[in-house]
Design an enzyme around this catalytic site. Structure first.
Site, PDB file in Angstrom:
ATOM      1  N   LYS A 145     -12.867   2.434  -2.170  1.00 32.20           N
ATOM      2  CA  LYS A 145     -13.852   2.736  -1.117  1.00 32.20           C
ATOM      3  C   LYS A 145     -15.006   3.564  -1.702  1.00 32.20           C
ATOM      4  CE  LYS A 145     -10.930   2.743   3.080  1.00 32.20           C
ATOM      5  NZ  LYS A 145     -10.472   3.483   4.242  1.00 32.20           N
TER       6      LYS A 145
ATOM      7  N   GLU B  88       0.825  -1.206   0.000  1.00 31.09           N
ATOM      8  CA  GLU B  88       0.000   0.000   0.000  1.00 31.09           C
ATOM      9  C   GLU B  88       0.866   1.266   0.000  1.00 31.09           C
ATOM     10  OE1 GLU B  88      -3.983  -0.737   1.926  1.00 31.09           O
ATOM     11  OE2 GLU B  88      -3.305   0.968   3.089  1.00 31.09           O
TER      12      GLU B  88
ATOM     13  N   HIS C 178       7.525 -26.731   0.389  1.00 26.87           N
ATOM     14  CA  HIS C 178       6.790 -27.778  -0.328  1.00 26.87           C
ATOM     15  C   HIS C 178       5.666 -27.177  -1.160  1.00 26.87           C
ATOM     16  CE1 HIS C 178       8.899 -30.905   1.971  1.00 26.87           C
ATOM     17  NE2 HIS C 178       8.955 -29.947   2.873  1.00 26.87           N
TER      18      HIS C 178
END
Ligand code: PA5
Length: 422
Positions: free
Chosen positions: A413, A274, A299
């Site tokens: 937003k 961000e 793995h």
């Protein structure tokens, strides 16, 4: 001075000449950060020294502990990830914490069926006091709380962490409803706020030692101020910057060899992404942070890191001493296959696996560095937080981007609000 965090960058595959070529830029970045800090514009770097706010936080935490055994923290992004990280790494014996950040009806209904409100406080965290997800969850949980304890008494259960500003609708509500307010520092963005009440109030409620978290952060921050370009934060940023700009290694893996640091990986992802993913002079730039856990991701991901595109750096976090030791028993004397691990400790396995992964990356000419902490302790966690915050500040300066805004988040937003208001 005791240090809780060291950085080994010998395998970063960056030459001394390359380091020297960027050294002046790092020193200038350091000076700009320090000037801004002295002007009061980088307050997150001063949080470790703010013991006065801590006294108020500890007092509020004791009030919670006296009456409740449990606290729900409602918040998202920077208002959530730091407190979660501390809770996972350090836990606490005074109260249990539950985090509600996603407005997912299945997890929220699961939460609703499991709350005993008589024993439970709620801390709603939002710097802006407007965030959709947080407020939606808060409104749902508050209704459930009122059903259980009544309107008259519900305020005794609610704490609100927000900017004490008349512009914050959440602050207005808290004032009207007489909810106790834990002030969110005015000039500190969510992702840089973990060492304020945002991260430390929940931690104090749980019983984690917040003074030791701050002491660790103070040690690392003092080291940064004194050692300037040679500090862990500055060296880390310099290595990532050269890797990114000179070698196009734009994927920055943080691989902790400790389960209790998996949330730290999520906290890191936010601050790195961000703060640094930005448009600069019309060009989109920024590293992609990747959180991994050793040995599990050996793995799952290591094949890609070793043989896939050479576009990554890997930073290990190694815990030198675990708080528990478990020895593997020697069994099956008639089978040789597992002789090599019988009698060893589990921590030895993690240590050697990390070293093995580092070696394999080096064999494939892939860069890696290691951040080493003595143990998962309040001090080392505090050091890790402030070091990554400072490293983000250096990276922002070196890249020429504003690390402290998030226009891309704000767009999302606004759009969500528009769709929901139709
Ligand atoms: O770091 C940030 O600025 C963001 O991730 C915010 O923390 C997040 O969007 C939540 O915002 P607020 O604390 O205003 O609810």
């Amino acid at each position: 001075m005791e240090s809780f965090l060291t950085y080994d960058d010998r395998n970063m595959r960056i030459t001394d000449a390359e380091r020297r070529s960027v050294r002046k830029a790092v020193l200038e970045a350091h000076m700009r950060i320090e000037k801004a800090r002295v002007r009061g514009e980088r307050e997150f770097l001063d949080l470790p020294f703010d013991l006065r706010s801590m006294t108020a936080i500890a007092r509020a935490a004791r009030r919670v502990q006296k009456r409740f055994t449990h606290m729900i923290i409602v918040g998202i992004g920077g208002s959530d990830l730091g407190a979660r990280t501390i809770w996972q790494a350090l836990g606490g014996s005074k109260a249990t914490l539950t985090f509600a950040s996603n407005p997912d009806p299945e997890s929220i209904s699961h939460l609703l069926t499991s709350i005993d409100w008589k024993q439970t406080a709620m801390n709603v965290v939002s710097k802006s006091g407007t965030t959709l997800e947080t407020m939606a969850i808060f409104m749902v949980l508050r209704e459930s709380l009122i059903k259980e304890v009544g309107t008259k008494h519900h305020a005794e259960h609610i704490f609100v962490t927000t900017e004490p500003s008349p512009d914050s609708p959440l602050f207005q509500i808290a004032t009207e409803e007489a909810y106790e307010v834990i002030p969110h520092p005015l000039n500190i963005g969510g992702r840089f706020s973990v060492l304020s009440g945002v991260g430390l109030f929940p931690a104090a409620v749980s019983g984690a030692n917040v003074r030791r978290i701050l002491a660790g952060a103070r040690t690392a921050e003092t080291e940064r101020r004194e050692r300037k370009c040679e500090s862990v934060a500055a060296r880390f940023a310099l290595n990532q910057f050269i890797s990114m700009t000179k070698y196009a290694r734009t994927n920055h893996v943080l691989m902790a060899y400790a389960d209790l640091l998996s949330q730290f990986g999520f906290w890191y992802r936010q601050i790195w992404a961000e703060s640094l993913g930005k448009v600069r002079h019309g060009v989109s730039i920024g590293p992609t942070p990747i959180a991994a856990i050793g040995a599990i991701d050996q793995h799952s991901q290591i094949q890609l890191y070793n043989e896939g595109p050479d576009d990554k750096t890997t930073t290990f976090i190694e815990v030198e001493r675990f708080r528990r030791s478990i020895r593997i028993p020697k069994v099956w004397g008639n089978h040789e296959a597992f002789d090599y691990i019988g009698g060893l400790s589990l921590e030895r396995i993690l240590h050697d696996e990390r070293a093995g992964t580092e070696h394999a990356l080096t064999m494939h000419h892939r860069p890696s560095g290691t951040l080493r902490i003595h143990a998962i302790s309040p001090e080392s966690l505090g050091s890790l937080f402030i070091t990554f915050e400072a490293a983000t500040a250096y990276m922002g300066e070196l890249m020429g981007v504003n690390a402290y805004n998030q226009p891309g988040v704000e767009e999302g937003k606004r759009e969500a609000r528009r769709l929901l208001s139709r």
